[in-house]
Design an enzyme around this catalytic site. Structure first.
Site, PDB file in Angstrom:
ATOM      1  N   ILE A 155      28.262  -0.422  -8.394  1.00 51.90           N
ATOM      2  CA  ILE A 155      29.073   0.384  -7.484  1.00 51.90           C
ATOM      3  C   ILE A 155      30.213  -0.434  -6.862  1.00 51.90           C
ATOM      4  CG2 ILE A 155      27.820  -0.015  -5.314  1.00 51.90           C
ATOM      5  CD1 ILE A 155      27.798   3.073  -4.961  1.00 51.90           C
ATOM      6  N   ASN A 172      19.783 -12.446  -9.791  1.00 53.28           N
ATOM      7  CA  ASN A 172      19.416 -13.085  -8.535  1.00 53.28           C
ATOM      8  C   ASN A 172      17.952 -12.792  -8.244  1.00 53.28           C
ATOM      9  OD1 ASN A 172      22.018 -14.112  -7.840  1.00 53.28           O
ATOM     10  ND2 ASN A 172      22.652 -12.026  -7.346  1.00 53.28           N
ATOM     11  N   GLU A 183      19.836  -8.732  -3.262  1.00 49.48           N
ATOM     12  CA  GLU A 183      19.975  -7.665  -2.247  1.00 49.48           C
ATOM     13  C   GLU A 183      19.070  -6.476  -2.525  1.00 49.48           C
ATOM     14  OE1 GLU A 183      24.085  -6.653  -2.153  1.00 49.48           O
ATOM     15  OE2 GLU A 183      24.699  -8.578  -1.292  1.00 49.48           O
ATOM     16  N   VAL A 184      18.910  -6.133  -3.798  1.00 51.37           N
ATOM     17  CA  VAL A 184      18.100  -4.959  -4.148  1.00 51.37           C
ATOM     18  C   VAL A 184      16.792  -5.449  -4.766  1.00 51.37           C
ATOM     19  CG1 VAL A 184      17.986  -2.844  -5.498  1.00 51.37           C
ATOM     20  CG2 VAL A 184      20.175  -3.574  -4.516  1.00 51.37           C
ATOM     21  N   HIS A 200      17.216  -6.638 -11.605  1.00 48.81           N
ATOM     22  CA  HIS A 200      18.425  -6.167 -12.281  1.00 48.81           C
ATOM     23  C   HIS A 200      19.137  -7.364 -12.864  1.00 48.81           C
ATOM     24  CE1 HIS A 200      19.107  -6.674  -7.960  1.00 48.81           C
ATOM     25  NE2 HIS A 200      20.332  -7.088  -8.238  1.00 48.81           N
TER      26      HIS A 200
HETATM   27  P1  AMP Z   1      22.029  -8.481  -6.062  1.00 51.79           P
HETATM   28  O1  AMP Z   1      22.733  -9.245  -4.979  1.00 51.79           O
HETATM   29  O2  AMP Z   1      21.890  -9.278  -7.320  1.00 51.79           O
HETATM   30  O3  AMP Z   1      20.727  -7.877  -5.580  1.00 51.79           O
HETATM   31  O4  AMP Z   1      23.006  -7.299  -6.466  1.00 51.79           O
HETATM   32  C1  AMP Z   1      22.835  -5.963  -6.090  1.00 51.79           C
HETATM   33  C2  AMP Z   1      23.965  -5.188  -6.722  1.00 51.79           C
HETATM   34  O5  AMP Z   1      23.663  -3.811  -6.660  1.00 51.79           O
HETATM   35  C3  AMP Z   1      25.323  -5.380  -6.046  1.00 51.79           C
HETATM   36  O6  AMP Z   1      26.255  -5.886  -7.019  1.00 51.79           O
HETATM   37  C4  AMP Z   1      25.678  -3.972  -5.565  1.00 51.79           C
HETATM   38  O7  AMP Z   1      27.063  -3.691  -5.653  1.00 51.79           O
HETATM   39  C5  AMP Z   1      24.859  -3.110  -6.499  1.00 51.79           C
HETATM   40  N1  AMP Z   1      24.528  -1.783  -5.997  1.00 51.79           N
HETATM   41  C6  AMP Z   1      23.973  -1.461  -4.801  1.00 51.79           C
HETATM   42  N2  AMP Z   1      23.786  -0.140  -4.703  1.00 51.79           N
HETATM   43  C7  AMP Z   1      24.223   0.398  -5.880  1.00 51.79           C
HETATM   44  C8  AMP Z   1      24.281   1.726  -6.397  1.00 51.79           C
HETATM   45  N3  AMP Z   1      23.862   2.793  -5.697  1.00 51.79           N
HETATM   46  N4  AMP Z   1      24.785   1.900  -7.639  1.00 51.79           N
HETATM   47  C9  AMP Z   1      25.217   0.841  -8.366  1.00 51.79           C
HETATM   48  N5  AMP Z   1      25.170  -0.434  -7.937  1.00 51.79           N
HETATM   49  C10 AMP Z   1      24.683  -0.649  -6.705  1.00 51.79           C
END
Ligand code: AMP
Length: 122
Positions: free
Chosen positions: A34, A91, A99-100, A104
């Site tokens: 996103i 990560n 972050e998530v 991924h």
């Molecule tokens: P990380 O820091 O590796 O956990 O990266 C999390 C990634 O998820 C970031 O690059 C965000 O921009 C991406 N992200 C968060 N919410 C969404 C969403 N709803 N759709 C697509 N990407 C997302």
């Protein structure tokens, strides 16, 4: 860390929030990030409930692990970045700023990507 079933990627997998899908099979979903950091920035996730690469490599089946990495290569080829090249990144945990909390793999491409880590790292 226990898996949080309400994390944003779990919600995408359940269809509760939209994504710009680029690939899907029995074990894998991939969609555009996103907030893209490169002309190509795609996230490749397992459909299983795995927090991180640590969780995945400890607990996923060989089939799930194979499917995820096959998908990464296939998606990169289909997006046209296998040549001249791309970067994958996952990560895992606090020091990596994950972050998530659903595993991924980022695929970055479409421009020269610079050095592997910021120069200030280390
Ligand atoms: P990380 O820091 O590796 O956990 O990266 C999390 C990634 O998820 C970031 O690059 C965000 O921009 C991406 N992200 C968060 N919410 C969404 C969403 N709803 N759709 C697509 N990407 C997302």
């Amino acid at each position: 860390m226990a898996y949080d079933p309400d994390n944003v990627f779990a919600r995408i997998l359940r269809g509760e929030i939209p994504c710009r899908k680029v690939y899907e099979d029995d074990h894998v979903l991939a969609f555009h990030d996103i907030n893209p950091q490169a002309p190509v920035h795609v996230l490749v996730i397992p459909k299983g409930a795995y927090v991180s690469m640590d969780d995945f490599t400890a607990n996923a089946s060989d089939q799930e692990i194979g499917a995820l990495f096959r998908a990464v290569g296939r998606i990169a080829r289909e997006l046209g970045v296998a040549e001249p090249g791309y970067r994958i990144l996952a990560n895992a945990g606090a020091d990596a700023h994950q972050e998530v909390p659903h595993l991924h793999i980022h695929i970055f491409g479409g421009r020269p990507l610079g050095r592997m880590l910021p120069d200030s790292a280390g």
